[in-house]
Write a protein that holds these residues in place. Structure first.
Motif, mmCIF file in Angstrom:
data_model
loop_
_atom_site.group_PDB
_atom_site.id
_atom_site.type_symbol
_atom_site.label_atom_id
_atom_site.label_comp_id
_atom_site.label_asym_id
_atom_site.label_seq_id
_atom_site.Cartn_x
_atom_site.Cartn_y
_atom_site.Cartn_z
ATOM 1 N N PHE A 180 0.753 -1.258 0.067
ATOM 2 C CA PHE A 180 0.013 -0.065 -0.107
ATOM 3 C C PHE A 180 0.724 1.397 -0.168
ATOM 4 C CE2 PHE A 180 -3.301 -2.907 0.764
ATOM 5 C CZ PHE A 180 -4.539 -2.397 0.400
ATOM 6 N N MET A 181 1.857 1.294 0.663
ATOM 7 C CA MET A 181 2.912 2.481 0.732
ATOM 8 C C MET A 181 3.743 2.674 -0.754
ATOM 9 S SD MET A 181 2.392 3.859 3.339
ATOM 10 C CE MET A 181 0.733 3.495 3.389
ATOM 11 N N TYR A 182 3.826 1.595 -1.338
ATOM 12 C CA TYR A 182 4.265 1.632 -2.948
ATOM 13 C C TYR A 182 3.365 2.158 -3.463
ATOM 14 C CZ TYR A 182 5.383 0.026 -7.431
ATOM 15 O OH TYR A 182 5.559 -0.062 -9.023
ATOM 16 N N ILE A 183 2.137 1.726 -3.395
ATOM 17 C CA ILE A 183 1.045 2.531 -4.427
ATOM 18 C C ILE A 183 0.829 3.871 -4.058
ATOM 19 C CG2 ILE A 183 -1.659 2.559 -4.610
ATOM 20 C CD1 ILE A 183 -1.664 -0.416 -4.134
ATOM 21 N N GLY A 184 0.721 4.313 -2.670
ATOM 22 C CA GLY A 184 0.713 5.702 -2.320
ATOM 23 C C GLY A 184 2.127 6.475 -2.734
ATOM 24 N N TRP A 185 3.288 6.116 -2.668
ATOM 25 C CA TRP A 185 4.315 7.088 -3.231
ATOM 26 C C TRP A 185 4.532 6.924 -4.660
ATOM 27 C CZ3 TRP A 185 6.443 10.235 -0.123
ATOM 28 C CH2 TRP A 185 6.418 9.980 1.305
ATOM 29 N N PHE A 186 4.386 5.814 -5.413
ATOM 30 C CA PHE A 186 4.807 5.685 -6.788
ATOM 31 C C PHE A 186 3.516 5.317 -7.607
ATOM 32 C CE2 PHE A 186 8.109 4.108 -4.083
ATOM 33 C CZ PHE A 186 9.113 4.963 -4.201
ATOM 34 N N ARG A 187 2.558 5.057 -6.993
ATOM 35 C CA ARG A 187 1.399 4.642 -8.305
ATOM 36 C C ARG A 187 0.120 5.317 -8.151
ATOM 37 N NH1 ARG A 187 2.175 -0.156 -10.812
ATOM 38 N NH2 ARG A 187 0.367 0.613 -12.033
ATOM 39 N N GLN A 188 -0.028 6.184 -7.301
ATOM 40 C CA GLN A 188 -1.206 7.069 -6.931
ATOM 41 C C GLN A 188 -1.852 7.499 -8.149
ATOM 42 O OE1 GLN A 188 -1.172 11.058 -4.985
ATOM 43 N NE2 GLN A 188 0.820 10.051 -4.090
ATOM 44 N N ARG A 189 -1.006 7.882 -8.884
ATOM 45 C CA ARG A 189 -1.737 8.761 -10.317
ATOM 46 C C ARG A 189 -2.473 7.711 -11.111
ATOM 47 N NH1 ARG A 189 -0.814 13.473 -12.393
ATOM 48 N NH2 ARG A 189 0.986 13.827 -10.982
ATOM 49 N N ASP A 190 -2.060 6.720 -11.289
ATOM 50 C CA ASP A 190 -2.800 5.649 -12.168
ATOM 51 C C ASP A 190 -3.770 4.812 -11.468
ATOM 52 O OD1 ASP A 190 -0.472 4.416 -11.163
ATOM 53 O OD2 ASP A 190 -0.265 3.147 -12.845
ATOM 54 N N VAL A 191 -3.199 4.123 -10.057
ATOM 55 C CA VAL A 191 -3.926 3.241 -9.491
ATOM 56 C C VAL A 191 -5.033 3.751 -8.553
ATOM 57 C CG1 VAL A 191 -3.987 1.454 -7.463
ATOM 58 C CG2 VAL A 191 -1.980 1.662 -9.341
ATOM 59 N N LEU A 192 -4.794 5.143 -8.088
ATOM 60 C CA LEU A 192 -5.958 5.697 -7.501
ATOM 61 C C LEU A 192 -6.602 6.701 -8.210
ATOM 62 C CD1 LEU A 192 -4.152 6.343 -3.990
ATOM 63 C CD2 LEU A 192 -5.514 4.357 -4.583
ATOM 64 N N GLY A 193 -6.641 6.777 -9.350
ATOM 65 C CA GLY A 193 -7.306 7.456 -10.431
ATOM 66 C C GLY A 193 -6.914 9.193 -10.293
ATOM 67 N N GLY A 194 -5.817 9.245 -9.999
ATOM 68 C CA GLY A 194 -5.080 10.627 -9.987
ATOM 69 C C GLY A 194 -5.495 11.266 -8.613
ATOM 70 N N TYR A 195 -5.992 10.735 -7.565
ATOM 71 C CA TYR A 195 -6.095 11.383 -6.289
ATOM 72 C C TYR A 195 -4.850 11.667 -5.665
ATOM 73 C CZ TYR A 195 -7.378 11.552 -1.446
ATOM 74 O OH TYR A 195 -7.546 12.087 -0.145
ATOM 75 N N ARG A 196 -4.786 13.149 -5.067
ATOM 76 C CA ARG A 196 -3.677 13.566 -4.746
ATOM 77 C C ARG A 196 -3.603 13.032 -3.211
ATOM 78 N NH1 ARG A 196 -0.244 17.333 -6.415
ATOM 79 N NH2 ARG A 196 0.812 18.658 -4.779
ATOM 80 N N TYR A 197 -2.895 12.268 -3.106
ATOM 81 C CA TYR A 197 -2.866 11.453 -1.604
ATOM 82 C C TYR A 197 -2.110 12.316 -0.832
ATOM 83 C CZ TYR A 197 -3.206 7.520 1.411
ATOM 84 O OH TYR A 197 -3.754 6.684 2.505
ATOM 85 N N PRO A 198 -2.639 12.698 0.542
ATOM 86 C CA PRO A 198 -1.718 13.428 1.852
ATOM 87 C C PRO A 198 -0.368 12.885 1.933
ATOM 88 C CG PRO A 198 -4.018 12.852 2.444
ATOM 89 C CD PRO A 198 -3.880 11.885 1.165
ATOM 90 N N ARG A 199 0.557 13.921 1.643
ATOM 91 C CA ARG A 199 1.904 13.471 1.988
ATOM 92 C C ARG A 199 2.194 13.120 3.342
ATOM 93 N NH1 ARG A 199 6.588 14.507 -0.825
ATOM 94 N NH2 ARG A 199 5.159 14.453 -2.518
ATOM 95 N N TRP A 200 1.508 13.771 4.478
ATOM 96 C CA TRP A 200 1.751 13.524 5.867
ATOM 97 C C TRP A 200 1.217 11.958 6.117
ATOM 98 C CZ3 TRP A 200 -2.152 12.126 9.334
ATOM 99 C CH2 TRP A 200 -3.644 12.367 8.979
ATOM 100 N N LEU A 201 0.217 11.446 5.553
ATOM 101 C CA LEU A 201 -0.332 10.131 5.696
ATOM 102 C C LEU A 201 0.358 9.254 5.314
ATOM 103 C CD1 LEU A 201 -2.900 9.070 7.199
ATOM 104 C CD2 LEU A 201 -4.046 9.253 5.034
ATOM 105 N N LEU A 202 1.152 9.456 4.176
ATOM 106 C CA LEU A 202 2.085 8.475 3.631
ATOM 107 C C LEU A 202 3.403 8.344 4.543
ATOM 108 C CD1 LEU A 202 2.065 9.100 -0.254
ATOM 109 C CD2 LEU A 202 1.396 7.121 0.657
#
Length: 426
Positions: free
Chosen positions: A375-397
């Motif tokens: 999940f952290m890999y998704i958040g750091w490197f794949r959020q644009r395609d896997v999460l549909g471009g959602y801008r994930y909070p950096r503090w949460l990562l």
């Protein structure tokens, strides 16, 4: 009617439909909150809390706090990624790393099955204390009741009601015992932040037993059933996950205080042998026979809600192997089959040995960093395609990554002792 009247009537109908939709979603949301909380407070956790409180006294409060903080880092990330994507954990993992969801699914199902055997055994012990039933008969009744819940046509709604009612009942009864035992609250609060004794192994065990394995995904997978998914519903997900963490933290801390009151009064709990039941002893000391009955209800409620949580969550991971098991009646039957297998194994071997239960708790702790790393890999490197471009909070990562590294370190340090319980050298 005039155009204005038609417009007003239409707006009123739309408002009524919106309120009806919100009301219909309330059950799954509350169910997700309590499913997360009650899955984390199973028979194993209750026994561990009593054991460690008897050994460490008020210093165990720090381990409770550490487990809640790690729980926060884990659940906030898991709930958000799953609900933003609208995918269950296995499917989400596969979309980022091919076949990683299959590996995670196998680990969750194996860990959930082993834990469920212990949960059914806990149900038998709970009914033994509550009603005097033979533990094996009590385990059978617990398993059959859980099966009946999932065979019901509207199983989802029944699950929500059951876990909420039993969860609230557990809290109320435990609070009553905590008040009656008169724990040293001031000392407990102090040692929550500044413990006189720091035992790393207890933190590892509690985290593995209350956050690891299927427990990580139980609430988020149930929340998907609400339909309130996607980036537009992030705030609602945030509130629900926070409420789940709060309920879980309250249940953990109140149980600790209830047993601390007994330990602080000078009573020594018997921790020797696999048949030792320190939590039951503590409740009996406080309220005598009534305390044992209350303990029986709490233990049984913790057991059956954990059976429900383990079976449902493990079954949802089966959909990575067959999409036909993704929802509806096939998912219900898969959940029932999971409980049936657990029940048969329990009836064949009896109450799971303490060593097996400890090993399974540790095994789920080893699973935790594997899922978190994906999940952290998704958040750091794949959020644009896997999460549909959602801008994930950096503090949460950042918080999630720290929790991943900590759980990985604890897992590495614990591999030897965990497998030693099975007589296997590592």
């Amino acid at each position: 009617m005039t155009d204005a009247q038609h417009t007003t009537a239409g707006e009123a109908d739309a408002g009524t439909r919106a309120k009806a939709f919100a009301k219909s979603r309330r059950g799954p949301i509350l169910g997700a909150i309590f499913l997360m909380a009650t899955s984390a407070i199973g028979p194993g956790f209750i026994t561990q809390t009593a054991t460690f409180t008897a050994q460490l006294g008020a210093a165990f409060a720090f381990a409770i706090l550490a487990s809640v903080l790690i729980d926060f880092a884990v659940q906030m990330n898991i709930w958000r990624m799953i609900t933003v994507s609208g995918k269950r954990a296995g499917d989400l993992a596969n979309s980022a790393l091919p076949y990683s969801g299959h590996v995670l699914g196998v680990l969750i199902i194996i860990g959930g099955l082993a834990f469920n055997i212990g949960n059914i055994a806990g149900g038998g012990l709970g009914l033994n204390a509550l009603l005097g039933l033979d533990p094996k008969i009590g385990g059978l009744l617990t398993g059959l009741l859980a099966i009946g819940i999932f065979l019901f046509k509207r199983a989802g709604r029944v699950v929500d009601i059951v876990v909420m009612v039993l969860g609230i009942g557990m809290i109320v009864m435990t609070v009553a015992v905590a008040i009656a035992s008169q724990p040293p609250v001031g000392d407990a609060l102090r040692q929550t932040f500044v413990p006189d004794e720091l035992n790393f192994a207890t933190i590892t065990t509690i985290v593995g037993g209350t956050v690891g394995g299927y427990i990580t995904y139980a609430g988020a997978h149930r929340y998907l059933e609400s339909g309130l998914i996607g980036p537009d519903h992030v705030q609602g997900v945030h509130r629900a996950s926070m409420q789940g963490i709060l309920v879980t933290g309250v249940m953990r801390y109140v149980l600790f205080l209830a047993i601390l009151g007994v330990v602080a009064s000078g009573v020594t709990l018997d921790l020797s042998g696999q048949a030792a039941n320190p939590a039951g002893q503590a409740f009996g000391v406080v309220l005598g026979d009534a305390g044992l009955r209350i303990f029986g209800f709490i233990f049984w409620a913790a057991a059956i809600t954990s059976v429900i949580g383990a079976a449902f969550t493990s079954a949802t991971f089966m959909s990575v192997f067959s999409k036909r098991l993704a929802s509806g009646w096939p998912l219900q039957l898969a959940t029932v089959a999971f409980i049936v297998v657990s029940l048969i194994v329990y009836l064949l071997i009896g109450t799971a040995p303490a060593a097996i239960l400890v090993f399974v708790g540790g095994f789920n702790g080893l699973i935790l960093p594997i899922g978190l790393a994906i999940f952290m890999y998704i958040g750091w490197f794949r959020q644009r395609d896997v999460l549909g471009g959602y801008r994930y909070p950096r503090w949460l990562l950042i918080v999630g990554t720290l929790a991943t590294l900590l759980s990985l370190y604890m897992g590495i340090m614990s591999i030897g002792p965990i497998f030693a319980f099975l007589g296997v050298g590592v």
